[in-house]
Design an enzyme around this catalytic site. Structure first.
Site: not given
Length: 217
Positions: A105, A103
């Site tokens: 973010h 991921k």
């Protein structure tokens, strides 16, 4: 065989997770029994499996800082195990699992939960070819943590098809110098069948399968 192991076999049979019959495995061997941990798929069964994993972990005497559940099957297992360790054994049980995709973010990264540090115990369903556990070990090392042990549901205790004469679990233990423990082994299942006294033909097939494919102790 310990009480929790006998109860685990009972529970697995009642929920069709453990079956006797004729099952062709990925190795093309025809097995007289099959264990499908994917059928622990409800709140009731997940709560129970967590208690069995927790009992086996305490029984194994593993010392750990964090429990790690490999995506995807290990995720519910490690959550249930951590919950049972706290509720049943009064043990604080930090846990983590990985994302298959990183991921970029929010908090980012590929680890969810407690940061991987110190001694890590991997909680998963089975070890077959050893590929998945090797991925977990790579993740643990990448986080500068150390593997302290591995806990799975069942050890089939049969030699791998690679001609090594070792099981996948034995290979992982020797390669990494860490213990791998299972809630039950094939021997426990056979002991259970002997105790019940109602599995005549199936028990004979189990013994023949072990004689042909079982690891040499």
């Amino acid at each position: 065989m310990k009480d929790y192991q006998r109860e685990f076999i009972d529970f697995a049979l009642q929920n069709n997770v453990l079956k006797f019959g004729s099952f062709t495995l990925k190795s093309n061997r025809v097995s007289p029994y099959f264990f499908n941990a994917g059928l622990f798929n409800s709140g009731k069964t997940l709560g129970a499996i967590g208690r069995f994993y927790a009992a086996a972990l305490v029984d194994a005497g593993f010392s750990y800082d964090v429990l790690f559940g490999p995506a995807y099957k290990g995720i519910p297992l490690v959550c249930a195990t951590a919950l049972a360790l706290t509720n049943e054994h009064n043990q604080e049980a930090p846990f983590a699992f990985n994302r298959k995709e990183k991921k970029d973010h929010g908090e980012g990264g590929d680890i969810v939960g407690t940061p991987l540090s110190g001694k890590i115990v991997v909680v998963d369903d089975v070890i077959t070819a050893g590929t998945a556990i090797n991925e977990s070990i790579g993740i643990i090392k990448a986080n500068n943590a150390s593997l302290a042990g591995v806990l799975v549901a069942v050890d089939r205790a049969e030699v791998a098809p690679d001609g090594s004469g070792k099981s996948a679990i034995q290979a992982v233990q020797e390669k990494n110098g860490v213990p791998v423990r299972a809630i039950i082994t094939m021997d426990h299942i056979m002991e259970y069948m002997e105790e019940k006294g109602t599995y005549g033909e199936q028990l004979t097939l189990m013994r023949e399968y072990k004689a042909q494919y079982g690891i040499k102790q």
